[in-house]
Design a protein around this motif. Structure first.
Motif, short mmCIF file in Angstrom:
data_model
loop_
_atom_site.label_atom_id
_atom_site.label_comp_id
_atom_site.label_asym_id
_atom_site.label_seq_id
_atom_site.Cartn_x
_atom_site.Cartn_y
_atom_site.Cartn_z
N ARG A 26 7.50 30.44 67.70
CA ARG A 26 7.92 29.51 69.17
C ARG A 26 9.15 28.93 68.82
N ALA A 27 9.92 29.82 70.21
CA ALA A 27 11.08 29.28 70.80
C ALA A 27 11.23 27.90 70.70
N ASP A 28 10.77 26.93 70.53
CA ASP A 28 11.07 25.60 70.08
C ASP A 28 11.17 25.69 69.08
N GLU A 29 10.33 26.32 68.31
CA GLU A 29 10.17 26.20 66.37
C GLU A 29 11.92 27.09 65.98
N LEU A 30 12.41 27.60 66.66
CA LEU A 30 13.47 28.36 66.35
C LEU A 30 14.89 27.72 66.64
N LEU A 31 15.06 26.48 67.55
CA LEU A 31 15.91 25.70 68.39
C LEU A 31 14.94 25.04 68.92
N ASP A 32 15.07 23.52 68.20
CA ASP A 32 14.16 22.41 68.90
C ASP A 32 15.15 21.55 69.76
N GLY A 33 16.02 22.11 69.96
CA GLY A 33 17.10 21.37 71.24
C GLY A 33 17.73 22.17 71.28
N GLY B 12 17.46 28.95 58.75
CA GLY B 12 17.05 27.20 59.35
C GLY B 12 15.90 26.83 59.43
N TRP B 13 14.88 28.07 60.19
CA TRP B 13 13.54 27.04 60.15
C TRP B 13 13.05 25.85 58.66
N ALA B 14 13.04 27.02 57.66
CA ALA B 14 12.66 26.87 56.50
C ALA B 14 13.68 24.92 55.78
N LEU B 15 15.04 25.11 56.56
CA LEU B 15 15.53 23.98 55.64
C LEU B 15 15.08 22.66 57.02
N ARG B 16 14.59 22.97 58.28
CA ARG B 16 14.00 21.46 59.03
C ARG B 16 12.96 21.66 58.66
N HIS B 17 12.26 22.53 57.78
CA HIS B 17 10.63 21.37 57.70
C HIS B 17 10.38 21.80 56.48
N ARG B 18 11.20 21.26 55.99
CA ARG B 18 11.10 21.55 54.17
C ARG B 18 9.08 20.44 53.66
N GLU B 19 9.10 20.25 54.76
CA GLU B 19 7.49 19.53 54.04
C GLU B 19 6.17 20.61 53.56
N HIS B 20 7.06 21.72 54.79
CA HIS B 20 5.79 22.91 54.54
C HIS B 20 6.28 23.31 52.73
N ALA C 55 14.57 22.31 44.06
CA ALA C 55 13.34 22.22 44.97
C ALA C 55 13.61 20.81 45.45
N GLY C 56 14.34 20.04 44.59
CA GLY C 56 14.48 18.69 44.75
C GLY C 56 15.77 18.23 45.20
N LEU C 57 16.60 19.81 45.35
CA LEU C 57 17.82 19.58 46.56
C LEU C 57 18.06 18.63 47.96
N ASP C 58 18.41 18.13 47.95
CA ASP C 58 18.39 17.43 49.74
C ASP C 58 18.71 19.61 50.31
N ASN C 59 19.02 18.89 52.04
CA ASN C 59 19.11 19.89 52.71
C ASN C 59 20.25 20.54 52.86
N HIS C 60 21.18 19.45 52.76
CA HIS C 60 22.32 20.05 53.33
C HIS C 60 23.57 21.15 51.31
#
Length: 403
Positions: free
Chosen positions: A289-296, A309-317, A382-387
Motif C-alpha cells: 500500500r502507498a502508506d506502507e512505502l511512505l508512512d508520512g 526502506g520498508w524492510a528497514l522500518r519493519h525489522r519486527e517481520h 540481524a542484530g545491527l541497528d537500522n543505521h
C-alpha cells in the motif's frame, strides 16, 4: 513545409510523453488472412536510433499547435517553438511506410489541441479507423485521448486503438489549477471513467467489439510543483483502484526554454522518477500500500530502494524463515523477487531450502542476507541497528551528482 521537416518537429515534440510502452497488447496476427503487421501479448519489436535510443513505435504529435497554455509544456500556446501539423493522410502514409521498412511495429499518436477538443479527437480517431479498416493494419496503436473530447469520440477511439491514455498531468488538483488552469481534473477523470466503463462493458459481453484491449494508462509530471512522493503515491493508488489503469508513467519535469516563473528552472533528480517507478511496481505487483512505502509526508529515499526502506522500518517481520513463510512475505524480502518467491515455495514442497538455492535463483544475496533464515543459514548481522545495517547495505554511491 516538407513532410520530413514536419516529422523532425513533431517527433521531437512527442518525446516528453513517456506513456507509450506496448506491453500487454493483445495478439493481432495477420497469418492466414490479408493484413499488415502483427503484435503479441509480450510487446512489440524494437529498433535503435543512431544515438542508441531504443524505439519501437512511430511516436509523433499530429500537431504541436495548441489552444492551451499549460506552464510546464514546451508546446504551450505562448511557447516560442517551431510549429507544424500533419494531415490525417500524412500520418497514415508515414505509419505504413515506416512499418514496411521494418523500422516500427506500431503508432503512438498524440496531439496539441486545435480548433476544439472534439475536432482534434475526431482526427486522431480517423487515423486509427482508417489504418484498421482501409489498410487492415494489425500493428499496435496507442491513442492519447483528449480529456475534454466527447464520450462518444472516446468510445470510438477504443474500437480501433490497442491502448488509450489520458494524462492526469499533475499530482493534485491544486497544481493543475495553478499550472494548467484551462484543464480540469473533473474532465480528466471523466474521460478516464469513460474508458473504464468501455473496458467493463467489453469484459461483460464476450461478443461485444474489442475495446482498447490493452487497457488504459496515464502520465504524471513529477517535480513541476512542490507535491511530495507521499501525496503522489496516495493519489496513484486511488487512480489504480478507480479507473482500472494498467500503468501510471512518471515523467521528471524538464525545464524548457523561456520557462515561465510558475515552474522550477532546474530539474528534479532523475533518481526520484526511478524510485517512484519502483514504488509503483511494488504497489501493482507485490501488494504494497502507498502508506506502507511512505508512512508520512516526504519523498522516497534516493539512497535506497523502497522495498529495502520498508524492510528497514519493519525489522519486527524479519528474519523470514523461507521454509515456513507464505509467498507474499517472502516476496517482501529485499533481494527476492516475486518469481523467485514462487520458485522457493515450489522447491520447499520437495525439500528444505538451502542458502545455495537462493544463489542459483539469482537473488541479490547482499540484500537478502540480513532478512532470511534457512536450514543451513542464520544472519550474523540481524542484530545491527537500522543505521548500521543501512550503511552496510547501501553505502554512499560514488557517482557524479544527478542533474
Amino acid at each position: 513545409m516538407e513532410l520530413a521537416d514536419k516529422l523532425i518537429i513533431l517527433a521531437d515534440a512527442a518525446k516528453y510523453d513517456a506513456s507509450c510502452a506496448s506491453s500487454g497488447a493483445p495478439r493481432r496476427s495477420s497469418k492466414g488472412r490479408e493484413g499488415l503487421g502483427a503484435t503479441n501479448g509480450t510487446g512489440i519489436c524494437h529498433s535503435f536510433t543512431p544515438d542508441g535510443r531504443c524505439v519501437s513505435l512511430l511516436k509523433i504529435l499530429m500537431t504541436n499547435f495548441c489552444l492551451y497554455d499549460c506552464q510546464y509544456c514546451i508546446n504551450r500556446r505562448s511557447s516560442n517553438v517551431p510549429r507544424a501539423r500533419f494531415s490525417v493522410d500524412e500520418i497514415i502514409r508515414l505509419t505504413l511506410d515506416f512499418y514496411r521498412r521494418n523500422t516500427i511495429s506500431g503508432l503512438f499518436l498524440s496531439s496539441g489541441i486545435i480548433r476544439s477538443s472534439d475536432y482534434t479527437m475526431e482526427a486522431l480517431v480517423r487515423v486509427a479507423k482508417t489504418l484498421r479498416l482501409e489498410h487492415n493494419f494489425r500493428g499496435y496503436i496507442h491513442l492519447k485521448t483528449i480529456a475534454e473530447a466527447s464520450p462518444e469520440l472516446i468510445r470510438q477511439a477504443g474500437l480501433y486503438a490497442d491502448r488509450l491514455s489520458v494524462n492526469v498531468e499533475l499530482p493534485t488538483v491544486q497544481s493543475l489549477e495553478k499550472l494548467a488552469p484551462e484543464k480540469s481534473e473533473a474532465r480528466i477523470h471523466g474521460a478516464m471513467g469513460t474508458i473504464r466503463d468501455g473496458l467493463g462493458e467489453a469484459d461483460a459481453e464476450p461478443r461485444a467489439p474489442r475495446f482498447s484491449p490493452s487497457g488504459q494508462s496515464t502520465q504524471m509530471i513529477v517535480g513541476a510543483d512542490t507535491v511530495d512522493d507521499h501525496t503522489i503515491l496516495g493519489n496513484v493508488q486511488r487512480l489504480y483502484r478507480d479507473y482500472r489503469l494498467k500503468r501510471v508513467y512518471y515523467s521528471a519535469f524538464s525545464p524548457i526554454p523561456e520557462s515561465p516563473g510558475t515552474v522550477p528552472h532546474s530539474a528534479p533528480p532523475l533518481l526520484r522518477e526511478h524510485r517512484l517507478y519502483q514504488a509503483d511496481f511494488l504497489m501493482r505487483s507485490y501488494g504494497f500500500r502507498a502508506d506502507e512505502l511512505l508512512d508520512g509526508p516526504g519523498n522516497l529515499s534516493l539512497e535506497i530502494d523502497p522495498k529495502l526502506g520498508w524492510a528497514l522500518r519493519h525489522r519486527e517481520h524479519f528474519p523470514v524463515d523461507l521454509d515456513r513463510a507464505e509467498t507474499r512475505m517472502i516476496a517482501r524480502v529485499p533481494g527476492i523477487g516475486l518469481r523467485s518467491a514462487q520458485r522457493i515455495v515450489a522447491l520447499r514442497r520437495e525439500r528444505h531450502i538451502r542458502y545455495d538455492d537462493l544463489v542459483r535463483l539469482g537473488c541479490s544475496m547482499k540484500k537478502l542476507a540480513p532478512f532470511i533464515t534457512t536450514g543451513d543459514y542464520r544472519p550474523r548481522d540481524a542484530g545491527l541497528d537500522n543505521h548500521a545495517l543501512r550503511a552496510r547495505l547501501a553505502p554512499p554511491p560514488a557517482q557524479m551528482p544527478l542533474l
